[in-house]
Design an enzyme around this catalytic site. Sequence first.
Site, PDB file in Angstrom:
ATOM      1  N   ALA A  60      61.955  10.783  52.896  1.00  0.00           N
ATOM      2  CA  ALA A  60      62.948  11.715  52.368  1.00  0.00           C
ATOM      3  C   ALA A  60      63.609  11.076  51.153  1.00  0.00           C
ATOM      4  CB  ALA A  60      63.989  11.993  53.447  1.00  0.00           C
ATOM      5  N   GLY A 101      59.724  10.049  56.272  1.00  0.00           N
ATOM      6  CA  GLY A 101      59.281  11.438  56.186  1.00  0.00           C
ATOM      7  C   GLY A 101      57.864  11.554  55.649  1.00  0.00           C
ATOM      8  N   GLU A 124      63.375   4.450  59.143  1.00  0.00           N
ATOM      9  CA  GLU A 124      64.675   5.138  59.057  1.00  0.00           C
ATOM     10  C   GLU A 124      65.807   4.360  59.703  1.00  0.00           C
ATOM     11  OE1 GLU A 124      61.803   6.529  59.645  1.00  0.00           O
ATOM     12  OE2 GLU A 124      61.676   8.550  58.806  1.00  0.00           O
TER      13      GLU A 124
HETATM   14  C1  LIG Z   1      66.938  14.793  56.393  1.00  0.00           C
HETATM   15  C2  LIG Z   1      66.079  13.834  57.108  1.00  0.00           C
HETATM   16  C3  LIG Z   1      64.753  14.357  57.505  1.00  0.00           C
HETATM   17  C4  LIG Z   1      63.777  13.587  57.929  1.00  0.00           C
HETATM   18  C5  LIG Z   1      63.875  12.167  58.228  1.00  0.00           C
HETATM   19  C6  LIG Z   1      63.256  11.342  57.216  1.00  0.00           C
HETATM   20  C7  LIG Z   1      63.948  10.324  56.754  1.00  0.00           C
HETATM   21  C8  LIG Z   1      63.379   9.457  55.747  1.00  0.00           C
HETATM   22  O1  LIG Z   1      62.261   9.565  55.299  1.00  0.00           O
HETATM   23  S1  LIG Z   1      64.399   8.232  55.223  1.00  0.00           S
HETATM   24  C9  LIG Z   1      63.426   7.346  54.060  1.00  0.00           C
HETATM   25  C10 LIG Z   1      62.455   6.440  54.725  1.00  0.00           C
HETATM   26  N1  LIG Z   1      61.797   5.645  53.756  1.00  0.00           N
HETATM   27  C11 LIG Z   1      62.261   4.472  53.364  1.00  0.00           C
HETATM   28  O2  LIG Z   1      63.240   3.981  53.866  1.00  0.00           O
HETATM   29  C12 LIG Z   1      61.513   3.778  52.247  1.00  0.00           C
HETATM   30  C13 LIG Z   1      62.467   3.395  51.162  1.00  0.00           C
HETATM   31  N2  LIG Z   1      61.818   2.700  50.106  1.00  0.00           N
HETATM   32  C14 LIG Z   1      61.411   1.408  50.206  1.00  0.00           C
HETATM   33  O3  LIG Z   1      61.510   0.767  51.215  1.00  0.00           O
HETATM   34  C15 LIG Z   1      60.839   0.798  48.975  1.00  0.00           C
HETATM   35  O4  LIG Z   1      61.261   1.542  47.877  1.00  0.00           O
HETATM   36  C16 LIG Z   1      59.293   0.712  48.987  1.00  0.00           C
HETATM   37  C17 LIG Z   1      58.841  -0.313  50.017  1.00  0.00           C
HETATM   38  C18 LIG Z   1      58.661   2.036  49.276  1.00  0.00           C
HETATM   39  C19 LIG Z   1      58.802   0.229  47.578  1.00  0.00           C
HETATM   40  O5  LIG Z   1      59.462  -0.975  47.235  1.00  0.00           O
HETATM   41  P1  LIG Z   1      59.428  -1.505  45.717  1.00  0.00           P
HETATM   42  O6  LIG Z   1      58.075  -1.416  45.202  1.00  0.00           O
HETATM   43  O7  LIG Z   1      60.120  -2.823  45.743  1.00  0.00           O
HETATM   44  O8  LIG Z   1      60.289  -0.464  44.889  1.00  0.00           O
HETATM   45  P2  LIG Z   1      61.864  -0.201  44.938  1.00  0.00           P
HETATM   46  O9  LIG Z   1      62.372  -0.341  46.303  1.00  0.00           O
HETATM   47  O10 LIG Z   1      62.527  -0.998  43.868  1.00  0.00           O
HETATM   48  O11 LIG Z   1      61.946   1.348  44.576  1.00  0.00           O
HETATM   49  C20 LIG Z   1      61.732   1.848  43.251  1.00  0.00           C
HETATM   50  C21 LIG Z   1      62.769   2.917  42.991  1.00  0.00           C
HETATM   51  O12 LIG Z   1      62.545   4.007  43.896  1.00  0.00           O
HETATM   52  C22 LIG Z   1      63.760   4.312  44.598  1.00  0.00           C
HETATM   53  N3  LIG Z   1      63.388   4.776  45.944  1.00  0.00           N
HETATM   54  C23 LIG Z   1      62.548   4.194  46.803  1.00  0.00           C
HETATM   55  N4  LIG Z   1      62.440   4.919  47.922  1.00  0.00           N
HETATM   56  C24 LIG Z   1      63.247   5.991  47.758  1.00  0.00           C
HETATM   57  C25 LIG Z   1      63.566   7.110  48.568  1.00  0.00           C
HETATM   58  N5  LIG Z   1      63.016   7.298  49.781  1.00  0.00           N
HETATM   59  N6  LIG Z   1      64.447   7.997  48.098  1.00  0.00           N
HETATM   60  C26 LIG Z   1      65.010   7.855  46.879  1.00  0.00           C
HETATM   61  N7  LIG Z   1      64.740   6.813  46.044  1.00  0.00           N
HETATM   62  C27 LIG Z   1      63.863   5.908  46.493  1.00  0.00           C
HETATM   63  C28 LIG Z   1      64.505   2.987  44.624  1.00  0.00           C
HETATM   64  O13 LIG Z   1      65.883   3.208  44.843  1.00  0.00           O
HETATM   65  C29 LIG Z   1      64.199   2.437  43.251  1.00  0.00           C
HETATM   66  O14 LIG Z   1      65.064   3.134  42.367  1.00  0.00           O
HETATM   67  P3  LIG Z   1      65.675   2.379  41.101  1.00  0.00           P
HETATM   68  O15 LIG Z   1      64.518   1.969  40.254  1.00  0.00           O
HETATM   69  O16 LIG Z   1      66.556   3.395  40.470  1.00  0.00           O
HETATM   70  O17 LIG Z   1      66.432   1.198  41.624  1.00  0.00           O
END
Ligand SMILES: CC/C=C\C/C=C/C(=O)SCCNC(=O)CCNC(=O)[C@H](O)C(C)(C)COP(=O)(O)OP(=O)(O)OC[C@H]1O[C@@H](n2cnc3c(N)ncnc32)[C@H](O)[C@@H]1OP(=O)(O)O
Length: 727
Positions: A60, A101, A124
């Site tokens: 998400a 998600g 999550e």
């Molecule tokens: C309403 C609820 C309904 C259903 C439930 C579902 C819930 C969910 O899905 S919650 C989200 C679950 N997923 C995560 O927690 C993954 C989050 N991301 C990460 O762990 C990492 O980004 C990664 C392992 C996927 C990649 O790592 P890396 O290569 O080191 O990149 P960065 O972490 O620096 O990320 C780059 C950039 O993207 C932004 N970002 C990453 N994931 C998300 C996201 N899920 N939503 C929004 N933004 C995301 C991160 O903040 C970085 O942004 P900046 O460059 O601006 O700092």
Amino acid sequence: MALYSREDDVAIIAVNNPPMNALSHHVRKDLIKFLKVAEADENVTAIVLCGDGRTFPVGADIKEFHKSVSALGPTIIDIVHALEKSSKPTVAAIHGSALGGGLELALGCHYRIAMSTSKVGLPEVKLGILPGAGGTQRLPRVIGLDNAMKWIAYGHHHPAGVGASLGLIDRIVAKGGDIRRSAILFARSMVGKGLGQRRLSNVSVPDASKVEELMAKHLKEVGLRTRGALAPVVCLQVIKSSALLSYKDGLESERQGMMTLLASSESKAQIYSFFSERQVSKWNAPGIANHATAKPMQVRSIAVVGLGTMGRGIAISSLKAGKKTYVVELNSKALAAGVKYIRGYIETMKKRAQISEEQAAAMQSAIIPVSSYNGIANVDLVIEAVFENMKIKKEIFGKLDKVCKPSTILASNTSTLDIDEIASATKRPEKVAGMHFFAPAHIMLLLENIYGRKSSAETIATIMDIGKQMKKITVLVGNCVGFVGNRMYGYYTTESVFILEEAAYPEQVDKVLTDYGFAMGRFQVGDLSGNDIGYKIRTGLGITHKQQPAGTPERKRGVLRYCPLGDFLVEKGRLGLKVGKGWYKYEGSRTPIPDPEVRKIIDEYRTRHHIVPRDISSEEVLQRMLYPLINEGFKILEEGIAANPWDIDMIYQYGYAWPRHTGGPMYYAFTIGLPQVLKVIEEHWKAAGASEPHWQPSTMLTWLVENHGNPDISQWMPLMQKHKSKT
Ligand SMILES: CC/C=C\C/C=C/C(=O)SCCNC(=O)CCNC(=O)[C@H](O)C(C)(C)COP(=O)(O)OP(=O)(O)OC[C@H]1O[C@@H](n2cnc3c(N)ncnc32)[C@H](O)[C@@H]1OP(=O)(O)O
């Protein structure tokens, strides 16, 4: 958005929302629209769901959380159900990561294929929530309750190969293969093969009969590993329902669990932590440089001077980052012992499969033992890690300055000393900085980098870049005694012995801290790191019990309140775990046991000073332990030593094991409410006065409360800057 295309009879729906293909509202709208298109098109026989660019959707959109848009339909669960209901085989084609998600969407598909290099998981819980798009009900149906409890309650990312071994992934595509092409061929081969049992909502949980036993096991484990956090417990309770209830009722239990967690301060703190962790890399050294403008120097070789515990850990970190690593000890025995340790550690990592054979071989051959400074004349970066003594450090920096090439950056791993004074021993102060690693340096994720008054933009950018290459959470701070972490920690320890003096024994203080969420209390930590460390620092300041002339009051140092209980312990040889006794006793294990001897020392001391111990509430203990830290944090912000409150919070989470689910000291203050925190600090200041300066309220905290009450943490610095620019 998402993109729709056709490869003959196979429809391809590709999420296109850079950088990580998060499932933002506009993406969800496209996904449901394109699924309808594919379903209605009679020329389409199968559907492939994938991600454009770097990755399959990673979940998400976290930025939407706690905003109304996150609930706007279609939700992720609507898409999961549309994928599952489809009359045509749906195949998730996973590259990069399928997380949260994203993996829940894949669980909605009838089949999942993945690149061997990809990762899958439901993380999550690390955001203080649960997999709220059916993940708690679907994952156990595929990989079993036991595995699903592990995956969901800890939120780790797993290699796709592990997923395949558990039945989650139906086919693995070898490195270098074309995932989309493979998915199209795979999808086509599944046409006409009955989808009934591929719809997970129809399937039952394989190890459902063991539910109570598994619940007890996992509840016990999360209680130990994520002490005080609510989300892991709610995750387990909701997963339990997958074994006991119908899919539909299980989903309702998931929905209710999600509502509870989304409303909790814990999820807000965890989401703050997620973004803070990424925010710290966007560093700013006001008036010198920032992450966007400064360019790092290329570092191919690093020399580590001093091979004690810290130096060895730093050398391993350098080797892991792929650097040619010179390890320096002038004494040949110490050099041999250090090198032996480092080489042995690399072999252990290889045996534990933490690194491959090739990596281990490359690391071994990158070690260059050196027993004179001349041997490191050409390295790009030197990290000095010798004894914490200004005179010794200045001597070494003077020598390094003479022998090293002009472009070499000289960094000190000091944990408290003045970087500008160290730099003054060289003719290149612009190339001097602090790199404060935390022990054990090859394990601990924090690196506190310090810029001096004269550090150049390139020097700062380089040490920040090296931290990133070492995969550390690297936080940039300004120069002052103890920098951010240890400067604040000093008051935590000061106040802890005042509490012993007045009211409690070590185990009572520690219990309050572990109930709050710390893995260990302050006194157990003292024993673990060695009570002699603090004693040496106090000796350097000339304030220990033994150093005082006869007649000096035991409880005063000048005008300041002092408690010598820590000195008594060390003077009696109670150095901590390493000698089997400290604030606790240890009987052949690391388990701390309250010791009547320690109680006797405290009781005798109280009697000598006519102190009658009083009852103290857990609330008071917690406030007295944490609020001086918070107050000092505000002073650090107002002095510009830390650029933002989240810098402090990340230092505390990653360097001092502050429980992530409360965000860190500064975020915790915001959760409590700044007016309430200030009120308590003012009460203590009123009672203690100048003898306890750590209770003197920070000007910034006072100003924020008086003018803005409890402003959002993101606004603290902008409000202060606006105020300063007016005055
Ligand atoms: C309403 C609820 C309904 C259903 C439930 C579902 C819930 C969910 O899905 S919650 C989200 C679950 N997923 C995560 O927690 C993954 C989050 N991301 C990460 O762990 C990492 O980004 C990664 C392992 C996927 C990649 O790592 P890396 O290569 O080191 O990149 P960065 O972490 O620096 O990320 C780059 C950039 O993207 C932004 N970002 C990453 N994931 C998300 C996201 N899920 N939503 C929004 N933004 C995301 C991160 O903040 C970085 O942004 P900046 O460059 O601006 O700092």
